[in-house]
Scaffold this motif. Structure first.
Motif, PDB file in Angstrom:
ATOM      1  N   ILE A   1       0.852 -11.819 -19.281  1.00  0.00           N
ATOM      2  CA  ILE A   1       0.743 -10.366 -19.102  1.00  0.00           C
ATOM      3  C   ILE A   1       1.091  -9.696 -20.429  1.00  0.00           C
ATOM      4  CG2 ILE A   1       1.669  -8.354 -17.871  1.00  0.00           C
ATOM      5  CD1 ILE A   1       0.008 -10.204 -16.082  1.00  0.00           C
ATOM      6  N   PRO A   2       0.241  -8.771 -20.910  1.00  0.00           N
ATOM      7  CA  PRO A   2       0.533  -8.103 -22.190  1.00  0.00           C
ATOM      8  C   PRO A   2       1.936  -7.481 -22.198  1.00  0.00           C
ATOM      9  CG  PRO A   2      -1.667  -7.532 -21.406  1.00  0.00           C
ATOM     10  CD  PRO A   2      -1.001  -8.294 -20.301  1.00  0.00           C
ATOM     11  N   THR A   3       2.626  -7.628 -23.309  1.00  0.00           N
ATOM     12  CA  THR A   3       4.020  -7.158 -23.380  1.00  0.00           C
ATOM     13  C   THR A   3       4.149  -5.662 -23.122  1.00  0.00           C
ATOM     14  OG1 THR A   3       3.861  -7.009 -25.785  1.00  0.00           O
ATOM     15  CG2 THR A   3       4.805  -9.029 -24.885  1.00  0.00           C
ATOM     16  N   ASP A   4       3.125  -4.878 -23.432  1.00  0.00           N
ATOM     17  CA  ASP A   4       3.222  -3.446 -23.166  1.00  0.00           C
ATOM     18  C   ASP A   4       3.146  -3.121 -21.673  1.00  0.00           C
ATOM     19  OD1 ASP A   4       0.446  -4.141 -23.192  1.00  0.00           O
ATOM     20  OD2 ASP A   4      -0.079  -2.027 -23.497  1.00  0.00           O
ATOM     21  N   LYS A   5       2.816  -4.128 -20.854  1.00  0.00           N
ATOM     22  CA  LYS A   5       2.778  -3.941 -19.396  1.00  0.00           C
ATOM     23  C   LYS A   5       4.063  -4.443 -18.723  1.00  0.00           C
ATOM     24  CE  LYS A   5      -1.508  -2.501 -19.591  1.00  0.00           C
ATOM     25  NZ  LYS A   5      -1.650  -2.199 -21.002  1.00  0.00           N
ATOM     26  N   HIS A   6       4.935  -5.102 -19.484  1.00  0.00           N
ATOM     27  CA  HIS A   6       6.204  -5.567 -18.915  1.00  0.00           C
ATOM     28  C   HIS A   6       7.017  -4.353 -18.469  1.00  0.00           C
ATOM     29  CE1 HIS A   6       6.288  -9.809 -20.908  1.00  0.00           C
ATOM     30  NE2 HIS A   6       5.083  -9.492 -20.487  1.00  0.00           N
ATOM     31  N   GLY A   7       7.521  -4.413 -17.253  1.00  0.00           N
ATOM     32  CA  GLY A   7       8.262  -3.279 -16.703  1.00  0.00           C
ATOM     33  C   GLY A   7       7.362  -2.178 -16.179  1.00  0.00           C
ATOM     34  N   GLN A   8       6.041  -2.421 -16.134  1.00  0.00           N
ATOM     35  CA  GLN A   8       5.069  -1.415 -15.690  1.00  0.00           C
ATOM     36  C   GLN A   8       4.252  -1.854 -14.470  1.00  0.00           C
ATOM     37  OE1 GLN A   8       4.982   1.604 -17.298  1.00  0.00           O
ATOM     38  NE2 GLN A   8       6.713   0.755 -18.412  1.00  0.00           N
ATOM     39  N   ILE A   9       4.487  -3.049 -13.960  1.00  0.00           N
ATOM     40  CA  ILE A   9       3.692  -3.587 -12.856  1.00  0.00           C
ATOM     41  C   ILE A   9       4.156  -2.966 -11.534  1.00  0.00           C
ATOM     42  CG2 ILE A   9       3.004  -5.699 -11.631  1.00  0.00           C
ATOM     43  CD1 ILE A   9       1.989  -5.589 -14.559  1.00  0.00           C
TER      44      ILE A   9
ATOM     45  N   ALA B   1       0.829  -1.211   0.000  1.00  0.00           N
ATOM     46  CA  ALA B   1       0.000   0.000   0.000  1.00  0.00           C
ATOM     47  C   ALA B   1       0.862   1.260   0.000  1.00  0.00           C
ATOM     48  CB  ALA B   1      -0.938  -0.007   1.201  1.00  0.00           C
ATOM     49  N   ALA B   2       2.033   1.196   0.620  1.00  0.00           N
ATOM     50  CA  ALA B   2       2.925   2.352   0.672  1.00  0.00           C
ATOM     51  C   ALA B   2       3.607   2.622  -0.672  1.00  0.00           C
ATOM     52  CB  ALA B   2       3.989   2.143   1.744  1.00  0.00           C
ATOM     53  N   ARG B   3       3.569   1.643  -1.593  1.00  0.00           N
ATOM     54  CA  ARG B   3       4.289   1.785  -2.858  1.00  0.00           C
ATOM     55  C   ARG B   3       3.380   1.834  -4.090  1.00  0.00           C
ATOM     56  NH1 ARG B   3       7.149  -0.401   0.956  1.00  0.00           N
ATOM     57  NH2 ARG B   3       9.403  -0.054   1.090  1.00  0.00           N
ATOM     58  N   LEU B   4       2.203   1.209  -4.004  1.00  0.00           N
ATOM     59  CA  LEU B   4       1.297   1.208  -5.153  1.00  0.00           C
ATOM     60  C   LEU B   4       0.646   2.568  -5.310  1.00  0.00           C
ATOM     61  CD1 LEU B   4      -0.871  -2.041  -5.394  1.00  0.00           C
ATOM     62  CD2 LEU B   4       0.785  -1.158  -7.020  1.00  0.00           C
ATOM     63  N   ARG B   5       0.393   2.920  -6.565  1.00  0.00           N
ATOM     64  CA  ARG B   5      -0.268   4.183  -6.865  1.00  0.00           C
ATOM     65  C   ARG B   5      -1.601   3.906  -7.543  1.00  0.00           C
ATOM     66  NH1 ARG B   5       5.376   5.492  -9.151  1.00  0.00           N
ATOM     67  NH2 ARG B   5       4.487   4.676 -11.065  1.00  0.00           N
ATOM     68  N   SER B   6      -2.510   4.840  -7.432  1.00  0.00           N
ATOM     69  CA  SER B   6      -3.775   4.745  -8.157  1.00  0.00           C
ATOM     70  C   SER B   6      -3.468   4.640  -9.645  1.00  0.00           C
ATOM     71  CB  SER B   6      -4.620   5.988  -7.870  1.00  0.00           C
ATOM     72  OG  SER B   6      -5.791   5.948  -8.637  1.00  0.00           O
ATOM     73  N   GLY B   7      -4.125   3.704 -10.328  1.00  0.00           N
ATOM     74  CA  GLY B   7      -3.896   3.511 -11.755  1.00  0.00           C
ATOM     75  C   GLY B   7      -2.804   2.514 -12.093  1.00  0.00           C
ATOM     76  N   ASP B   8      -2.127   1.973 -11.076  1.00  0.00           N
ATOM     77  CA  ASP B   8      -1.080   0.979 -11.314  1.00  0.00           C
ATOM     78  C   ASP B   8      -1.672  -0.352 -11.779  1.00  0.00           C
ATOM     79  OD1 ASP B   8       1.416   2.129 -10.889  1.00  0.00           O
ATOM     80  OD2 ASP B   8       1.497   1.633  -8.764  1.00  0.00           O
ATOM     81  N   TYR B   9      -0.812  -1.188 -12.322  1.00  0.00           N
ATOM     82  CA  TYR B   9      -1.135  -2.580 -12.626  1.00  0.00           C
ATOM     83  C   TYR B   9      -0.524  -3.424 -11.517  1.00  0.00           C
ATOM     84  CZ  TYR B   9      -1.670  -0.379 -17.169  1.00  0.00           C
ATOM     85  OH  TYR B   9      -2.039   0.462 -18.188  1.00  0.00           O
ATOM     86  N   ALA B  10      -1.237  -4.494 -11.135  1.00  0.00           N
ATOM     87  CA  ALA B  10      -0.754  -5.353 -10.051  1.00  0.00           C
ATOM     88  C   ALA B  10      -1.099  -6.802 -10.369  1.00  0.00           C
ATOM     89  CB  ALA B  10      -1.377  -4.924  -8.726  1.00  0.00           C
TER      90      ALA B  10
END
Length: 194
Positions: free
Chosen positions: A91-99, A15-24
């Protein structure tokens, strides 16, 4: 007052690291509690991906997410009945490095009417945590709750602990949260990606 549970600790750190709009990612859905937590934390603009090899876990998780209060504030979700070791391919490749966060709660599905001999396996878990680390964004967090107190869980916990301790600090910082007086108590490993 005692210390918080390993699951509560994992939730606090995420919770201290996730942001609104993130992928998890909930890598081991179980009953869906972690998926619901992630969906609430990233909100309606985020997205949660969930994995489990058991149809019952998919059913329980889907029901928990679909029955949640304030569903309009939850992230959309995609649940997959397959091994967590396959997450990188799914996981869609455009989300790699974005989780933003990946959660693992290893062991077995904790409900009475299922076969408790179906457990997470060391080889697929090591593949999965390696993939999860690659999928994370910088400053993203990976949490793994380990259960050395059941048959097979001790080997898995030892292997994941060794994997995490050997990560170069240039890749991420690994920490452990554990009750030291009981070797079989569950414990938490967390990694923040550099």
């Amino acid at each position: 007052m005692g210390f918080i549970s390993v699951l509560s600790c994992a939730h606090q750190w995420i919770a201290a690291r996730l942001r609104s709009g993130d992928y998890a990612i909930d890598a081991t859905l179980g009953t869906g509690s972690d998926a619901l937590f992630l969906a609430q934390t990233v909100g309606a603009k985020g997205h949660v991906y969930g994995f489990d090899i058991q149809e019952e876990a998919i059913r329980l998780s889907s029901a928990k997410l679909n029955n949640a209060a304030n569903m309009d504030k939850l992230a959309p979700f995609s649940l997959f009945c397959c091994s967590h070791a396959d997450m990188k391919e799914i996981i869609p490749t455009d989300k790699h490095g974005q989780i933003g966060a990946v959660m693992f709660n290893l062991g077995y599905l904790p409900v009475e009417h299922v076969d408790h001999s179906v457990i997470t396996e060391t080889s697929s878990t090591i593949t999965a945590v390696t993939a999860a680390l690659e999928l994370l964004r910088p400053k993203g967090i990976l949490t793994v709750v380990l259960y050395p107190g059941h048959q097979g869980g001790d080997e898995e916990a030892t292997s994941v602990s060794k994997w995490a301790s050997q990560l170069p600090t240039s890749v991420g910082q690994a920490v452990i949260y554990r009750q030291l007086q009981r070797e079989t108590s569950p414990y938490l490993i967390a990694i923040e990606k550099k």
